[in-house]
Scaffold this motif. Structure first.
Motif, PDB file in Angstrom:
ATOM      1  N   SER A 130     102.657  73.213 -32.041  1.00 34.12           N
ATOM      2  CA  SER A 130     101.463  74.053 -30.744  1.00 34.12           C
ATOM      3  C   SER A 130     101.196  75.494 -31.803  1.00 34.12           C
TER       4      SER A 130
ATOM      5  N   CYS B 148      99.280  77.634 -30.529  1.00 35.31           N
ATOM      6  CA  CYS B 148      98.912  78.608 -29.373  1.00 35.31           C
ATOM      7  C   CYS B 148      99.568  80.137 -29.606  1.00 35.31           C
TER       8      CYS B 148
ATOM      9  N   TYR C 279      95.562  81.716 -18.489  1.00 32.01           N
ATOM     10  CA  TYR C 279      96.261  80.524 -18.808  1.00 32.01           C
ATOM     11  C   TYR C 279      97.344  80.059 -17.569  1.00 32.01           C
TER      12      TYR C 279
ATOM     13  N   GLU D  22      90.454  79.561 -24.070  1.00 29.25           N
ATOM     14  CA  GLU D  22      89.747  78.880 -25.176  1.00 29.25           C
ATOM     15  C   GLU D  22      88.828  80.212 -26.040  1.00 29.25           C
TER      16      GLU D  22
ATOM     17  N   LYS E 109      91.663  82.605 -27.538  1.00 26.56           N
ATOM     18  CA  LYS E 109      92.275  82.358 -28.496  1.00 26.56           C
ATOM     19  C   LYS E 109      91.811  80.608 -28.979  1.00 26.56           C
TER      20      LYS E 109
ATOM     21  N   CYS F 195      94.533  77.523 -28.939  1.00 26.53           N
ATOM     22  CA  CYS F 195      95.214  77.491 -27.972  1.00 26.53           C
ATOM     23  C   CYS F 195      94.327  76.405 -27.358  1.00 26.53           C
TER      24      CYS F 195
ATOM     25  N   ASP G  60      96.598  72.231 -27.299  1.00 26.02           N
ATOM     26  CA  ASP G  60      97.549  73.143 -26.057  1.00 26.02           C
ATOM     27  C   ASP G  60      96.632  73.031 -24.432  1.00 26.02           C
TER      28      ASP G  60
END
Length: 523
Positions: free
Chosen positions: A27, A29, A78, A127, A130, A133, A136
């Protein structure tokens, strides 16, 4: 008429069970899940609820807690997206129209929403803020609810329920558009509507989705192959600029397939034969010839299928000598393929070599006895014979008239008499098989022949009832090896089929491969 070297089904029916999966990729993220660690821990507990009702209550309580404050909107979205994605596997939140209150929201609880749309909008917002991310989030989107939607869409597609299949596939794509399955369904639905442009759009999405994961690489290759076939078919029915556009579409698809043919299957052969068809449709003779030069120079270095495809391409381009050599090499590797028997026979007949065509057409009728086209080839082969006997008879007659040698004259006259008998016999046979071709009450054609599910080999086709009464048929098929030995026998029942109508058949043998097939004549 030439037949293609490989019979394949264009639309791939989805028969697999899709389940939620997790990726092992590291990951990147940078979301701090600890800010909502309590909610995510509660989510794990909710998934283990003793009953659907208990699970639904637990999910609602988590939603209420997460929406109680407005701070940390990205992290909160999230976490909330994860909760709602999981909640969708519960009957209370699985519908397309659920009130916000049912989901646990305390503001405007009476407003109806689609949970899939809500999950998608939450994750899209995360998204956007970030981008690192995205991977993920993609794993989170592939939930049990997504898998349920995909499997339901597959069942609706295979059950010929197009509206349901489309609605389910599109809803699954809201949760996770990164898998090839749903795009394949939408492409198949477009094909059923003869919507070539729509099919290509969805197949491109399927190829992109499948290309992002090596486990699905063959799905991407299948998509490119299907795009090429659809575009070529559309090009054949188009003119001018539209034809050029479709040919460019087909060429791009086959070139993509040629760049990544994989290590298994026949994708490399599909790419080469597809590019040859594009060149043929575009009238590019140089490209056509260059496409099969390697096979022509060293036929032993290529498979039966590659030689058959190359020979068929050369034949369609009217390169008769090259086509004959390539098809002869293919026949030497597999003398029980219906396609090579048909195509090589046509080559011999076009070059008026009936004596060479006749044994091949005789075997063609043996393996494919309920197809009037094959009896028409027999008619042409015997007509070739008759023409050759006529020419020889004239030559013998000239020699008999020119010679003064009594013994030679008698021998030539006797030969002319024998040739006259041969002319009558071949003429009668040509007329006989022409009549059989015209009056045969049924016509069988084939749509696919090749490997299916692991350890199985499939044959499918269509039966046309050319009689004036409804008929039922029993299709008994023998799968053969290169020596004509029977590997397996399968039977399919078709009908009743109305006059001038068709019925489909499909048989599957528990064998890994087959060189050819034959079937019992249909009554």
């Amino acid at each position: 008429m030439f037949v293609s070297g490989k019979l394949v089904a264009r639309t791939v029916a989805l028969l697999v069970t899709v389940s939620a999966v997790a990726s092992a990729q590291t990951s990147t993220c940078d979301i701090d899940e600890n800010k909502f660690g309590k909610a995510l821990f509660a989510l794990q507990q909710a998934r283990q609820g003793k009953s659907p009702e208990a699970q639904a209550t637990a999910y609602r309580n988590i939603v209420k807690d997460l929406t109680a404050k407005a701070d940390n909107p990205v992290e909160r979205s999230y976490a909330l997206g994860q909760v709602l994605a999981a909640f969708m596997s519960n009957p209370a939140a699985s519908g397309t129209s659920v009130t916000r209150g049912t989901l646990g929201f305390t503001t405007t609880p009476e407003v109806a929403v689609d949970p899939a749309v809500l999950v998608d909008s939450l994750f899209n917002m995360v998204e956007a803020a970030k981008p690192n991310c995205a991977h993920d989030i993609a794993q989170i989107r592939r939930t049990e609810a997504w898998a349920n939607l995909v499997n339901a869409a597959v069942q609706a597609f295979n059950g010929d329920k197009p509206d349901s299949a489309a609605a389910l596939a599109n809803r699954a794509n809201l949760l996770y558009p990164g898998a090839p399955f749903t795009w394949n369904i939408l492409a198949g639905l477009a094909q059923r509507k003869n919507d070539a442009k729509g099919s290509v759009v969805y197949l491109k999405k399927m190829a992109v989705a499948a290309g992002n994961d090596t486990a699905w690489a063959d799905n991407a290759r299948t998509a490119y192959g299907a795009i090429g076939q659809i575009a070529l078919d559309a090009a054949e029915a188009a003119q001018g600029a539209e034809k050029a556009q479709w040919l460019a579409e087909a060429k791009a698809a086959y070139e993509a397939l040629a760049r990544d043919p994989g290590k298994t299957g026949n994708f490399g052969d599909m790419a080469q034969s597809g590019l040859a068809r594009v060149a043929l449709a575009a009238g590019d003779t140089n490209a056509i010839k260059s496409g099969y030069q390697a096979q022509l120079a060293n036929p032993e270095g290529f498979s039966f299928q590659q030689l058959l495809e190359a020979g068929t391409t050369a034949a369609r381009a009217d390169q008769l000598g090259d086509a004959t050599k390539l098809l002869q090499a293919a026949y030497a590797k597999n003398p029980w393929s219906r396609d090579v028997l048909n195509n090589l026979s046509v080559m011999y007949i076009r070059q008026e070599q009936g004596s060479k065509a006749l044994p091949l057409v005789t075997r063609l009728v043996e393996v494919d006895p309920s197809n009037p086209d094959n009896y028409q080839l027999l008619t042409l082969a015997y007509a070739n014979h008759q023409k050759a006997f006529n020419a020889l008879s004239k030559e013998v007659g000239k020699r008999a008239n020119a010679t003064q040698n009594a013994r030679l004259k008698k021998a030539l006259i006797d030969s002319a008499a024998a040739l006259s008998d041969s002319i009558k016999r071949t003429t009668n046979l040509a007329l006989l098989y022409n009549s059989v071709s015209d009056t045969l009450p049924v016509k069988v054609t084939f749509t696919n022949f090749g490997p299916g599910e692991e350890g199985k080999y499939n044959l499918g086709g269509i039966i046309l009832n050319r009689s004036k009464a409804p008929k039922s048929y029993t299709m008994t098929v023998e799968f053969l090896d290169e020596k004509g030995q029977v590997l397996a026998t399968q039977t399919a029942s078709v009908g009743p089929v109305a006059p001038d109508a068709t019925g489909k058949f499909a048989v599957s043998a528990p064998i890994a491969t087959a060189a050819g097939f034959r079937y019992k004549p249909l009554q």
